[in-house]
Motif scaffolding. Structure first.
Motif, PDB file in Angstrom:
ATOM      1  N   ARG A 248       0.945  -1.311  -0.031  1.00 59.76           N
ATOM      2  CA  ARG A 248       0.016  -0.056  -0.049  1.00 59.76           C
ATOM      3  C   ARG A 248       0.872   1.213  -0.002  1.00 59.76           C
ATOM      4  N   GLN A 249       1.928   1.318   0.936  1.00 59.56           N
ATOM      5  CA  GLN A 249       2.962   2.220   0.855  1.00 59.56           C
ATOM      6  C   GLN A 249       3.514   2.429  -0.467  1.00 59.56           C
ATOM      7  N   TRP A 250       3.848   1.368  -0.994  1.00 60.37           N
ATOM      8  CA  TRP A 250       4.747   1.640  -2.243  1.00 60.37           C
ATOM      9  C   TRP A 250       3.960   2.021  -3.202  1.00 60.37           C
ATOM     10  N   VAL A 251       2.705   1.669  -3.431  1.00 62.03           N
ATOM     11  CA  VAL A 251       1.770   2.066  -4.582  1.00 62.03           C
ATOM     12  C   VAL A 251       1.353   3.660  -4.233  1.00 62.03           C
ATOM     13  N   ALA A 252       1.310   3.997  -3.081  1.00 62.90           N
ATOM     14  CA  ALA A 252       0.687   5.374  -2.644  1.00 62.90           C
ATOM     15  C   ALA A 252       2.103   6.395  -3.402  1.00 62.90           C
ATOM     16  N   THR A 253       3.419   5.933  -3.022  1.00 60.82           N
ATOM     17  CA  THR A 253       4.540   6.879  -3.249  1.00 60.82           C
ATOM     18  C   THR A 253       5.227   6.584  -4.557  1.00 60.82           C
TER      19      THR A 253
END
Length: 139
Positions: free
Chosen positions: A131-136
């Motif tokens: 989730r963090q990777w996709v958001a950034t």
């Protein structure tokens, strides 16, 4: 003139499967692992726990980002479902043979608490990282 090359998908963004299909496959594999463990040892044991943890990790990596929620709640429900089915049909596979269904379910879940905790923690951890990777890193 520079050409922009598309970068290959990383492990964190490679999952693109829909949750219903992934969860059906995981359910079938988990039941198959339980049956194999019963055939090999007569009880739900380490083999089942290892398959459970592996499936939990695989689910978190295979599903597309919009379907994180169903995968995030699946592991404990799947473990509960398998243990409950065995507690009803073959209580000796998860507890003492003379235990009732409720007691056998509780005993079975407590006997597989380490596998449940490891699998669920790995699943939720990987979903959080993805989730963090996709958001950034928007594609």
């Amino acid at each position: 003139m520079s050409t922009v090359q598309a970068r290959p998908a990383t492990l964190w963004e490679a999952g693109n499967r829909r949750a219903p299909a992934v969860l059906r496959l995981a359910s079938a594999l988990l039941v198959t692992a339980a049956v194999l463990d019963l055939l090999l040892s007569g009880r739900l044991g380490l083999f089942f726990d290892l398959v459970f943890v592996t499936l939990s990790v695989g689910l978190a990596l295979a599903v597309r980002p919009s379907d994180f929620f169903p995968v995030g709640v699946f592991p404990p429900l799947a473990m509960f479902g398998v243990v409950l089915l065995l507690a009803i049909s073959r209580p000796e596979a998860v507890a003492r043979a003379d235990d009732g269904a409720v007691q056998a379910t509780v005993s079975g879940l407590s006997g597989h608490a380490i596998g449940l905790a490891l699998g669920y923690a790995a699943c939720l951890g990987l979903l959080a990282v993805r989730r963090q990777w996709v958001a950034t890193h928007p594609r």
